[in-house]
Scaffold this motif. Structure first.
Motif, PDB file in Angstrom:
ATOM      1  N   UNK A   1       0.820  -1.223   0.000  1.00  0.00           N
ATOM      2  CA  UNK A   1       0.000   0.000   0.000  1.00  0.00           C
ATOM      3  C   UNK A   1       0.851   1.268   0.000  1.00  0.00           C
ATOM      4  N   UNK A   2       0.358   2.285  -0.682  1.00  0.00           N
ATOM      5  CA  UNK A   2       1.011   3.589  -0.709  1.00  0.00           C
ATOM      6  C   UNK A   2       0.551   4.389   0.507  1.00  0.00           C
ATOM      7  N   UNK A   3       1.434   5.230   1.017  1.00  0.00           N
ATOM      8  CA  UNK A   3       1.104   6.042   2.194  1.00  0.00           C
ATOM      9  C   UNK A   3      -0.206   6.794   1.988  1.00  0.00           C
TER      10      UNK A   3
ATOM     11  N   UNK B   1       2.098   6.322  -8.548  1.00  0.00           N
ATOM     12  CA  UNK B   1       1.112   7.238  -9.132  1.00  0.00           C
ATOM     13  C   UNK B   1       0.272   6.593 -10.238  1.00  0.00           C
ATOM     14  N   UNK B   2       0.834   5.610 -10.950  1.00  0.00           N
ATOM     15  CA  UNK B   2       0.095   4.982 -12.046  1.00  0.00           C
ATOM     16  C   UNK B   2      -1.154   4.251 -11.546  1.00  0.00           C
ATOM     17  N   UNK B   3      -1.140   3.837 -10.283  1.00  0.00           N
ATOM     18  CA  UNK B   3      -2.291   3.140  -9.711  1.00  0.00           C
ATOM     19  C   UNK B   3      -3.300   4.109  -9.105  1.00  0.00           C
ATOM     20  N   UNK B   4      -3.026   5.400  -9.216  1.00  0.00           N
ATOM     21  CA  UNK B   4      -3.929   6.406  -8.670  1.00  0.00           C
ATOM     22  C   UNK B   4      -4.879   6.945  -9.725  1.00  0.00           C
TER      23      UNK B   4
ATOM     24  N   UNK C   1      -4.178  11.543  -7.195  1.00  0.00           N
ATOM     25  CA  UNK C   1      -4.422  10.950  -5.884  1.00  0.00           C
ATOM     26  C   UNK C   1      -3.849   9.544  -5.890  1.00  0.00           C
ATOM     27  N   UNK C   2      -2.807   9.331  -5.112  1.00  0.00           N
ATOM     28  CA  UNK C   2      -2.134   8.026  -5.082  1.00  0.00           C
ATOM     29  C   UNK C   2      -2.888   7.109  -4.119  1.00  0.00           C
TER      30      UNK C   2
END
Length: 423
Positions: free
Chosen positions: A18-20, A75-78, A88-89
């Motif tokens: 998971x991203x912060x 970022x590509x998954x945001x 939005x990440x």
């Protein structure tokens, strides 16, 4: 040939880690100026899925490895915000589509139709979409596969695209020594107020334009370079400079534009500026870190190569400083249109992917036998790519349909096109 494709599954792949929470990726000024279409490529691999078990294994490997790659390229998954200032990440993930193609892989490679290759991609190239990346796994009747990849140009340029694919493939092969991307381009090119800016790229009627691929072998490229070396009496032109001038000359012949009084011609090259920043940025720097080299010509200009070379050289460290201070690299084009009128200007744009790592996408079953683009849908555009052996150049050219008929039958141009297959 007309491709018959059937969607088998369509799911969302999220980052493995998971991203912060609450993290936002800020778009740079150069991102703001870049259109929202998708950079894309289709990678072809023969005899990869001999059994149903192979298909499951390969699909799982690709999904698992791209999930890990998205941890690095978070970022590509945001999702891009409505104001197109941030991503939005939020780890919403990217589509992973699995498709069955009702033909042999060789049928596609031996009868290339750029517009049909778009069916092997997860998105319409110009679709307006908050989703920033997508993957499509295409399985052919013969067991060969094609992997279609899309990454939004709004967030990254061609080198960023290849950086993502290269890292994803390395993870799929089991490598652990990876180079993490740098997402700091907005600190170098802070966002500006672009409320009055209008994107210049406009889609044409699909039925009125056509994309074709012309292969110039190593010998043919060398002949063209020698021709322009003799004409310029100066430094030997690069492959891209010489081929750009050659195609431009035959293009305006096809358009019948050179005989029009008062006509102005522009040739635009996209230039990677990572090496022109002080200190230079590594290739792993992610974002739209490029600018435009604009060559302006009249119908009487004879030394096209010199003009191209000079305009590319002008995109130097001093020019980059202007960009960092908020200079809009489209301003010169806007000034020309305001002065002469759009109808008096004949544009031609070149993107060169030569020397880019197009064939390093080895996911564990070898490098692709070929990798190609689709139909970009924007006329008066050429994309250059190395042939598989790296010696020649594939020129993917999009023109008005009537102009393409003239351009594609120009004997002076065809005399330099290699009739042999490049794969």
């Amino acid at each position: 040939m007309n491709l018959n494709v059937e969607v088998i599954s369509d799911e969302i792949v999220k980052p493995f880690s998971p991203t912060a929470g609450g993290l936002r990726h800020r778009l740079s000024f150069l991102d703001q100026l870049t259109p929202s279409h998708y950079n894309h490529l289709v990678y072809f691999y023969p005899k990869t899925c001999d059994t149903e078990a192979d298909k499951i294994t390969i699909s799982d490997r690709l999904k698992h490895s791209v999930s890990n790659a998205l941890t690095y390229f978070y970022p590509l998954a945001g999702r891009i915000t409505e104001d197109q200032l941030f991503v939005d990440c939020n780890d919403e993930g990217i589509p992973f589509v699995e498709v069955r193609v009702k033909c042999q892989l060789s049928d596609v490679l031996n009868n290339l139709v750029p517009r049909e290759l778009n069916k092997l991609l997860p998105f319409e190239v110009h679709s307006v979409n908050k989703v920033l990346a997508g993957i499509q796994l295409n399985v052919f009747d013969c067991g060969g596969i094609a992997i279609g990849v899309c990454v939004s140009h709004k967030i990254g340029d061609a080198l960023s695209f290849f950086s993502f694919v290269k890292t994803w493939a390395a993870i799929a092969r089991g490598e652990t020594a990876l180079t993490a991307p740098d997402f700091e381009s907005a600190s170098l090119f802070p966002p500006q107020d672009v409320s009055g800016f209008k994107q210049r790229i406009k889609l044409s009627n699909k039925e009125q334009i056509i994309t074709k691929r012309f292969v110039f072998g190593a010998a043919e490229v060398e002949v063209i370079r020698r021709k322009y070396s003799e004409n310029s009496n100066q430094t030997r032109p690069s492959r891209v400079e010489a081929l750009s001038a050659f195609i431009w000359e035959h293009l305006i012949t096809a358009k019948g534009a050179k005989s029009r009084l008062g006509t102005l011609f522009t040739i635009t090259h996209l230039v990677n500026i990572r090496t022109k920043i002080d200190p230079p940025l590594p290739e792993s720097s992610f974002g739209n870190i490029y600018s435009l080299a604009l060559t302006i010509l009249s119908s009487s200009d004879g030394n096209v190569v010199t003009g191209i070379r000079d305009s590319i050289k002008a995109v130097n460290s001093e020019y980059v400083k202007k960009l960092r201070d908020g200079y809009n690299h489209f301003d010169k084009l806007n000034e020309l249109e305001a002065r002469y009128g759009k109808d008096a200007i004949v544009p031609f744009a070149v993107t060169s992917l030569c020397r880019f790592p197009r064939y390093e996408a080895d996911f564990g079953w070898g490098k692709p036998v070929w990798a190609g683009s689709g139909d970009l849908g924007i006329k008066n555009v050429a994309t250059f790519m190395d042939t598989v052996n790296g010696d020649g150049i594939e020129a993917w050219i999009t023109l008005d349909k009537e102009e393409m008929e003239k351009f594609g039958s120009d004997e002076g141009m065809l005399a330099h096109v290699n009739a042999l297959k490049s794969f």
